[in-house]
Design an enzyme around this catalytic site. Sequence first.
Site, PDB file in Angstrom:
ATOM      1  N   TRP A 120     -38.516 -19.707  17.446  1.00  0.00           N
ATOM      2  CA  TRP A 120     -38.222 -19.738  16.011  1.00  0.00           C
ATOM      3  C   TRP A 120     -38.447 -18.348  15.408  1.00  0.00           C
ATOM      4  O   TRP A 120     -39.587 -17.982  15.095  1.00  0.00           O
ATOM      5  CB  TRP A 120     -39.112 -20.766  15.302  1.00  0.00           C
ATOM      6  CG  TRP A 120     -38.802 -22.161  15.745  1.00  0.00           C
ATOM      7  CD1 TRP A 120     -37.818 -22.958  15.257  1.00  0.00           C
ATOM      8  CD2 TRP A 120     -39.467 -22.925  16.748  1.00  0.00           C
ATOM      9  NE1 TRP A 120     -37.817 -24.174  15.908  1.00  0.00           N
ATOM     10  CE2 TRP A 120     -38.827 -24.185  16.837  1.00  0.00           C
ATOM     11  CE3 TRP A 120     -40.534 -22.676  17.615  1.00  0.00           C
ATOM     12  CZ2 TRP A 120     -39.213 -25.173  17.729  1.00  0.00           C
ATOM     13  CZ3 TRP A 120     -40.922 -23.662  18.509  1.00  0.00           C
ATOM     14  CH2 TRP A 120     -40.273 -24.888  18.558  1.00  0.00           C
ATOM     15  N   HIS A 123     -38.397 -24.873  10.624  1.00  0.00           N
ATOM     16  CA  HIS A 123     -37.915 -26.226  10.960  1.00  0.00           C
ATOM     17  C   HIS A 123     -38.602 -27.229  10.025  1.00  0.00           C
ATOM     18  O   HIS A 123     -39.515 -26.854   9.274  1.00  0.00           O
ATOM     19  CB  HIS A 123     -38.139 -26.570  12.437  1.00  0.00           C
ATOM     20  CG  HIS A 123     -39.534 -26.352  12.947  1.00  0.00           C
ATOM     21  ND1 HIS A 123     -39.935 -26.672  14.217  1.00  0.00           N
ATOM     22  CD2 HIS A 123     -40.650 -25.844  12.356  1.00  0.00           C
ATOM     23  CE1 HIS A 123     -41.204 -26.371  14.395  1.00  0.00           C
ATOM     24  NE2 HIS A 123     -41.667 -25.869  13.269  1.00  0.00           N
ATOM     25  N   ARG A 157     -34.157 -19.097   9.469  1.00  0.00           N
ATOM     26  CA  ARG A 157     -34.506 -18.397  10.721  1.00  0.00           C
ATOM     27  C   ARG A 157     -33.979 -16.974  10.667  1.00  0.00           C
ATOM     28  O   ARG A 157     -32.828 -16.743  10.261  1.00  0.00           O
ATOM     29  CB  ARG A 157     -33.919 -19.122  11.924  1.00  0.00           C
ATOM     30  CG  ARG A 157     -34.628 -20.435  12.108  1.00  0.00           C
ATOM     31  CD  ARG A 157     -34.415 -21.040  13.448  1.00  0.00           C
ATOM     32  NE  ARG A 157     -34.925 -22.413  13.423  1.00  0.00           N
ATOM     33  CZ  ARG A 157     -34.697 -23.307  14.347  1.00  0.00           C
ATOM     34  NH1 ARG A 157     -33.979 -22.988  15.403  1.00  0.00           N
ATOM     35  NH2 ARG A 157     -35.189 -24.517  14.231  1.00  0.00           N
ATOM     36  N   GLN A 185     -31.973 -29.237   8.199  1.00  0.00           N
ATOM     37  CA  GLN A 185     -32.378 -30.157   9.265  1.00  0.00           C
ATOM     38  C   GLN A 185     -32.791 -31.488   8.656  1.00  0.00           C
ATOM     39  O   GLN A 185     -33.103 -31.577   7.468  1.00  0.00           O
ATOM     40  CB  GLN A 185     -33.588 -29.588  10.034  1.00  0.00           C
ATOM     41  CG  GLN A 185     -33.236 -28.466  10.984  1.00  0.00           C
ATOM     42  CD  GLN A 185     -34.403 -28.087  11.896  1.00  0.00           C
ATOM     43  OE1 GLN A 185     -35.564 -28.330  11.579  1.00  0.00           O
ATOM     44  NE2 GLN A 185     -34.081 -27.491  13.026  1.00  0.00           N
ATOM     45  N   VAL A 215     -43.980 -32.061  21.724  1.00  0.00           N
ATOM     46  CA  VAL A 215     -43.547 -33.346  22.300  1.00  0.00           C
ATOM     47  C   VAL A 215     -43.733 -33.348  23.817  1.00  0.00           C
ATOM     48  O   VAL A 215     -43.708 -32.296  24.454  1.00  0.00           O
ATOM     49  CB  VAL A 215     -42.058 -33.663  21.986  1.00  0.00           C
ATOM     50  CG1 VAL A 215     -41.886 -34.115  20.557  1.00  0.00           C
ATOM     51  CG2 VAL A 215     -41.156 -32.499  22.317  1.00  0.00           C
ATOM     52  N   ALA A 253     -40.309 -38.233  17.689  1.00  0.00           N
ATOM     53  CA  ALA A 253     -39.876 -37.391  16.571  1.00  0.00           C
ATOM     54  C   ALA A 253     -38.584 -36.696  16.969  1.00  0.00           C
ATOM     55  O   ALA A 253     -38.298 -36.537  18.161  1.00  0.00           O
ATOM     56  CB  ALA A 253     -40.950 -36.364  16.228  1.00  0.00           C
TER      57      ALA A 253
HETATM   58  C1  YSA Z   1     -38.057 -31.222  18.363  1.00  0.00           C
HETATM   59  C2  YSA Z   1     -38.981 -32.198  18.707  1.00  0.00           C
HETATM   60  C3  YSA Z   1     -39.499 -32.977  17.710  1.00  0.00           C
HETATM   61  O1  YSA Z   1     -40.473 -33.889  18.019  1.00  0.00           O
HETATM   62  C4  YSA Z   1     -39.099 -32.869  16.403  1.00  0.00           C
HETATM   63  C5  YSA Z   1     -38.172 -31.911  16.064  1.00  0.00           C
HETATM   64  C6  YSA Z   1     -37.665 -31.091  17.039  1.00  0.00           C
HETATM   65  C7  YSA Z   1     -36.685 -30.035  16.667  1.00  0.00           C
HETATM   66  C8  YSA Z   1     -37.366 -28.687  16.453  1.00  0.00           C
HETATM   67  N1  YSA Z   1     -38.211 -28.690  15.308  1.00  0.00           N
HETATM   68  C9  YSA Z   1     -36.302 -27.656  16.272  1.00  0.00           C
HETATM   69  O2  YSA Z   1     -36.181 -27.042  15.244  1.00  0.00           O
HETATM   70  N2  YSA Z   1     -35.514 -27.521  17.352  1.00  0.00           N
HETATM   71  S1  YSA Z   1     -34.214 -26.557  17.381  1.00  0.00           S
HETATM   72  O3  YSA Z   1     -34.618 -25.188  17.141  1.00  0.00           O
HETATM   73  O4  YSA Z   1     -33.533 -26.764  18.623  1.00  0.00           O
HETATM   74  O5  YSA Z   1     -33.309 -27.021  16.167  1.00  0.00           O
HETATM   75  C10 YSA Z   1     -32.949 -28.381  16.022  1.00  0.00           C
HETATM   76  C11 YSA Z   1     -31.481 -28.488  15.654  1.00  0.00           C
HETATM   77  O6  YSA Z   1     -31.221 -27.682  14.518  1.00  0.00           O
HETATM   78  C12 YSA Z   1     -30.563 -27.938  16.729  1.00  0.00           C
HETATM   79  O7  YSA Z   1     -30.316 -28.908  17.707  1.00  0.00           O
HETATM   80  C13 YSA Z   1     -29.338 -27.601  15.937  1.00  0.00           C
HETATM   81  O8  YSA Z   1     -28.586 -28.767  15.693  1.00  0.00           O
HETATM   82  C14 YSA Z   1     -29.929 -27.119  14.646  1.00  0.00           C
HETATM   83  N3  YSA Z   1     -30.021 -25.651  14.614  1.00  0.00           N
HETATM   84  C15 YSA Z   1     -30.918 -24.872  15.244  1.00  0.00           C
HETATM   85  N4  YSA Z   1     -30.722 -23.581  14.940  1.00  0.00           N
HETATM   86  C16 YSA Z   1     -29.683 -23.531  14.109  1.00  0.00           C
HETATM   87  C17 YSA Z   1     -29.237 -24.853  13.898  1.00  0.00           C
HETATM   88  N5  YSA Z   1     -28.188 -25.129  13.076  1.00  0.00           N
HETATM   89  C18 YSA Z   1     -27.603 -24.088  12.461  1.00  0.00           C
HETATM   90  N6  YSA Z   1     -27.979 -22.794  12.613  1.00  0.00           N
HETATM   91  C19 YSA Z   1     -29.017 -22.478  13.407  1.00  0.00           C
HETATM   92  N7  YSA Z   1     -29.401 -21.216  13.507  1.00  0.00           N
END
Ligand code: YSA
Length: 328
Positions: free
Chosen positions: A150, A170, A196, A210, A253, A296
């Site tokens: 992140w 997030h 981000r 999100q 997780v 989650a």
């Molecule tokens: C994982 C486990 C948990 O128990 C709960 C939540 C999570 C998700 C974690 N917090 C997270 O942020 N994961 S992630 O970085 O992979 O982002 C989750 C989703 O946000 C991605 O699958 C994507 O759909 C979206 N995303 C991530 N970066 C993005 C984005 N959408 C647009 N622009 C970006 N830069």
Amino acid sequence: MDLEQIKKSAINEINNASDVKLLEGVNVKYLGRKGVLTNILRSLKDLSMGDRRKIGPKANILKKELEDLIGKKKNSFINFSKDDLFFDVTKPGLKISSGHLHPLSKIDAEVRKIFLSMNFSVVDGPEVESEYYNFDALNIPANHPARDMWDTFWLKSSGPAKSKFLLRTHTSPMQVRFMETHNPPFQIIVPGRVFRYEATDMSHEFNFYQIEGLMVGHDISLANFKFIVEEFCKKLFGPKIQFRFRPSYFPFVEPGLEVDIKLGSGSWLEVMGAGMVQRNVFDAVRYNPDEVQGFAFGMGLDRLAMIKYKIPDIRLFYNGDLRFVRQF
Ligand code: YSA
């Protein structure tokens, strides 16, 4: 006809004249060379002095009055051709443009509705977050390599704050905030904006949305998560939607996974990270991990909108081009 009667009928005819031609007819009838009023004025000379003095001024005032009225009415026809005055009732009407929701607001409302129908509650959280909630309490201590997942907008801290502040990367910090103040069982979603510090491309923005989900209780398993995700996807995209679960890693997780959805082009788009809540996270909120379990997830709302509305580039949602927004 006396002058009063002439006045009454002339005004009436002027008012009823619906085009310049009809108005000209009225003009000729009353003020023309052989017009009603012209004849009266012309015959004044044959009247006795007394009658002339009585009728003359009144007839002249009336003449002036009718000339003014006819002039004004004529002006009201200027710029209007006969065609302009014709109203074509068979023509299609003009569309009145009215305001409407941005596609991201539309999908946000739809996602909330689906989760509400599955008995989830909607919770809100802060966009400016502390390092503790965004990272530490989620089992991502300082210097943990997972923090690189992140890229963070850090805020300049003011005062002797223990924790540094940042724009949340997030919606997961709300898991901790909610569990600190509530006891299980519960099932919530947390929709919200996240930030981000990263380069943009077709599927990445530095500011996006999100939806966090958290379900905690007794005997909650990954099977419950799979059921909820399947129900959700079918309700949002229809029964033919194809999705897949992939093993993945998030420090908060165990096990961790990601969900992809198949696009019309045949390729897969990652839409969420998820998993079973890690014991250390339950420890941080003083839950007993031997008594409660939970799953989650955090899904990208923009990505869901891209799939639902067939949008090839996430940046279209944010560039302010009204030609794009008006299509929804
Ligand atoms: C994982 C486990 C948990 O128990 C709960 C939540 C999570 C998700 C974690 N917090 C997270 O942020 N994961 S992630 O970085 O992979 O982002 C989750 C989703 O946000 C991605 O699958 C994507 O759909 C979206 N995303 C991530 N970066 C993005 C984005 N959408 C647009 N622009 C970006 N830069």
